[in-house]
Enzyme design. Structure first.
Site, PDB file in Angstrom:
ATOM      1  N   GLY A  32       0.870  -1.175   0.000  1.00  0.00           N
ATOM      2  CA  GLY A  32       0.000   0.000   0.000  1.00  0.00           C
ATOM      3  C   GLY A  32       0.907   1.225   0.000  1.00  0.00           C
ATOM      4  O   GLY A  32       1.866   1.299   0.785  1.00  0.00           O
ATOM      5  N   ALA A  33       0.600   2.168  -0.905  1.00  0.00           N
ATOM      6  CA  ALA A  33       1.531   3.276  -1.158  1.00  0.00           C
ATOM      7  C   ALA A  33       1.984   4.038   0.102  1.00  0.00           C
ATOM      8  O   ALA A  33       3.192   4.169   0.343  1.00  0.00           O
ATOM      9  CB  ALA A  33       0.911   4.216  -2.195  1.00  0.00           C
ATOM     10  N   GLN A  85      -5.530  -9.039  -2.228  1.00  0.00           N
ATOM     11  CA  GLN A  85      -5.546  -8.016  -1.166  1.00  0.00           C
ATOM     12  C   GLN A  85      -6.987  -7.692  -0.725  1.00  0.00           C
ATOM     13  O   GLN A  85      -7.218  -7.340   0.428  1.00  0.00           O
ATOM     14  CB  GLN A  85      -4.874  -6.723  -1.654  1.00  0.00           C
ATOM     15  CG  GLN A  85      -3.363  -6.796  -1.782  1.00  0.00           C
ATOM     16  CD  GLN A  85      -2.917  -7.205  -3.157  1.00  0.00           C
ATOM     17  OE1 GLN A  85      -3.635  -7.899  -3.868  1.00  0.00           O
ATOM     18  NE2 GLN A  85      -1.735  -6.798  -3.556  1.00  0.00           N
ATOM     19  N   ASP A 142      -1.719   4.717  -6.309  1.00  0.00           N
ATOM     20  CA  ASP A 142      -0.265   4.599  -6.111  1.00  0.00           C
ATOM     21  C   ASP A 142       0.484   5.778  -6.700  1.00  0.00           C
ATOM     22  O   ASP A 142       1.596   6.096  -6.283  1.00  0.00           O
ATOM     23  CB  ASP A 142       0.242   3.294  -6.712  1.00  0.00           C
ATOM     24  CG  ASP A 142      -0.209   2.121  -5.864  1.00  0.00           C
ATOM     25  OD1 ASP A 142      -1.337   1.655  -6.079  1.00  0.00           O
ATOM     26  OD2 ASP A 142       0.533   1.743  -4.949  1.00  0.00           O
ATOM     27  N   LYS A 175      -3.912  -0.547  -8.179  1.00  0.00           N
ATOM     28  CA  LYS A 175      -3.827  -2.007  -8.336  1.00  0.00           C
ATOM     29  C   LYS A 175      -4.464  -2.495  -9.631  1.00  0.00           C
ATOM     30  O   LYS A 175      -5.538  -2.016 -10.023  1.00  0.00           O
ATOM     31  CB  LYS A 175      -4.497  -2.643  -7.116  1.00  0.00           C
ATOM     32  CG  LYS A 175      -4.602  -4.152  -7.111  1.00  0.00           C
ATOM     33  CD  LYS A 175      -3.264  -4.837  -7.303  1.00  0.00           C
ATOM     34  CE  LYS A 175      -2.195  -4.409  -6.314  1.00  0.00           C
ATOM     35  NZ  LYS A 175      -0.837  -4.831  -6.741  1.00  0.00           N
TER      36      LYS A 175
HETATM   37  O1  MRU Z   1       0.659  -4.085  -4.562  1.00  0.00           O
HETATM   38  P1  MRU Z   1       0.040  -3.344  -3.424  1.00  0.00           P
HETATM   39  O2  MRU Z   1      -0.779  -4.222  -2.533  1.00  0.00           O
HETATM   40  O3  MRU Z   1       1.041  -2.507  -2.667  1.00  0.00           O
HETATM   41  O4  MRU Z   1      -0.970  -2.321  -4.126  1.00  0.00           O
HETATM   42  C1  MRU Z   1      -1.692  -1.451  -3.314  1.00  0.00           C
HETATM   43  C2  MRU Z   1      -2.661  -0.621  -4.051  1.00  0.00           C
HETATM   44  O5  MRU Z   1      -2.737  -0.639  -5.247  1.00  0.00           O
HETATM   45  C3  MRU Z   1      -3.466   0.336  -3.224  1.00  0.00           C
HETATM   46  O6  MRU Z   1      -4.746   0.484  -3.755  1.00  0.00           O
HETATM   47  C4  MRU Z   1      -2.764   1.707  -3.218  1.00  0.00           C
HETATM   48  O7  MRU Z   1      -1.429   1.563  -2.814  1.00  0.00           O
HETATM   49  C5  MRU Z   1      -3.441   2.685  -2.342  1.00  0.00           C
HETATM   50  S1  MRU Z   1      -3.217   2.308  -0.648  1.00  0.00           S
HETATM   51  C6  MRU Z   1      -3.864   3.541   0.295  1.00  0.00           C
END
Ligand code: MRU
Length: 345
Positions: A45-46, A193, A234, A245
């Site tokens: 998550g970013a 996720q 992200d 994602k």
């Molecule tokens: O690969 P990940 O699980 O790190 O991807 C996460 C996402 O795409 C989330 O939607 C994004 O980071 C927003 S989190 C507040």
């Protein structure tokens, strides 16, 4: 629910690869372990990646604090942490802040004093994330004035941030105000996720949640079961294009077809004003095994070709609004984004 805990000389990360079966923490004693946790998606998550990387820089600084070439070594460590994942800009935003903090320390400052400054900066990044998620959620909740059901993709919750969440933060706030009937959570292949994290997180909080597989989203919309979509991001470019994602783009197209507003909730640290459009965003491609297996169980021929992009880009035309801690950008495009930037930054 908190995704990480800083102990002064180690970072505890809630191991997101073990959820929902086990609630276990990883004790990162050095920056290498933090980097590995980011690569393995043990922390993901970013915003969470950004905060974890900031503490990774602190651990690195503490490790080389006695070395004559301390500052050069910290820069190398920061560079190593930058290489862990390419798409979420929050990672680079946090490391840039840490390096700016290092550069702002006087040349004659003792190494251990610099390391303390870096630790303070990482704590600021952590605390800022808590604060921005709260204000973003309050702004976002104003979009809902009557009870609705909302679809979300991936996990943009407390687990994806330091606490509270972005998209799920808005949902939490709207739910507290009596405006959320139910959340539909896409399971989010290949790494689930949505099923493992979002379904678990909302369930823990007593927010009604229904899990669906990704290919059910269109039918759920057609049956008028949801009135809005909210996702995280992200990276958002200066024309309002949104990387999130993989699968988010498909959800946005489906939402447009069904006349359902598609909202993105993200802090300003997710904005990349250096990029004109989503075409410039580097999209991470991950190991083929993630597609050929589901949790260790083989589900495809081992010698089959696989394409495994971890993210996609939703063009701004599909986005009804971007919700930030500084307010809401309706109909994001080059002009509305530039106006927002001028007014709020
Ligand atoms: O690969 P990940 O699980 O790190 O991807 C996460 C996402 O795409 C989330 O939607 C994004 O980071 C927003 S989190 C507040």
């Amino acid at each position: 629910m908190e995704s990480m805990r800083w102990n002064g000389d180690s970072l505890e990360l809630l191991d997101q690869t073990k959820l929902p079966k086990a609630l276990e923490y990883i004790h990162c004693q050095d920056y290498r372990r933090v980097g590995l946790a980011i690569k393995r998606l043990e922390v993901r998550g970013a915003p969470a990646i950004g905060a974890a990387a900031a503490y990774g820089v602190v651990l690195g600084a503490q490790e080389v604090v006695k070395d004559a070439d301390f500052r050069e070594k910290v820069a190398v460590i920061a560079e190593e942490l930058r290489q862990t994942r390419p798409t979420a800009v929050n990672l680079f935003w946090a490391i840039d802040r840490m390096m700016a903090c290092l550069d702002a320390c006087d040349a004659d400052m003792a190494n251990d004093a610099v390391a303390v400054k870096l630790e303070e900066e990482a704590k600021v990044i952590e605390e800022l994330d808590r604060e921005v998620n709260r204000s973003m959620s309050e702004h976002g909740a104003t979009l809902f004035t009557e009870p609705v059901s909302i679809l979300t993709h991936c996990n943009a919750g407390a687990l994806a941030t330091v606490a509270y969440g972005t998209a799920l933060g808005v949902i939490r706030q709207a739910h507290a105000e009596g405006h959320v009937v139910r959340v539909f959570a896409d399971e989010t292949r290949p790494l689930l996720q949505g099923a493992r994290l979002t379904a678990w997180e909302l369930n823990e909080d007593g927010i009604p949640v229904t899990l669906i597989t990704d290919n059910m989203a269109g039918w759920v919309m057609k049956q008028k079961k949801v009135q809005a979509v909210i996702v995280g991001a992200d990276r958002i470019t200066s024309n309002g294009d949104v990387a999130n994602k993989i699968g988010t783009y498909s959800v946005a197209v489906l939402a447009k077809e069904h006349g359902i507003p598609f909202y993105v909730a993200a802090p300003m640290s997710t904005f990349d004003w250096t990029m004109e459009s989503g075409d410039e965003i580097p999209i991470e491609e991950r190991d083929a095994d993630e597609v050929k297996h589901v949790y260790g169980v083989q589900t495809a021929p081992l010698d089959i070709d696989v394409f495994n992009p971890a993210f996609d880009v939703t063009p701004h035309e599909y986005v009804a609004a971007i919700i930030t801690e500084k307010g809401i950008i309706h109909n994001p495009n080059k002009e509305t984004m530039a106006r927002f930037k001028k007014e709020k930054m």
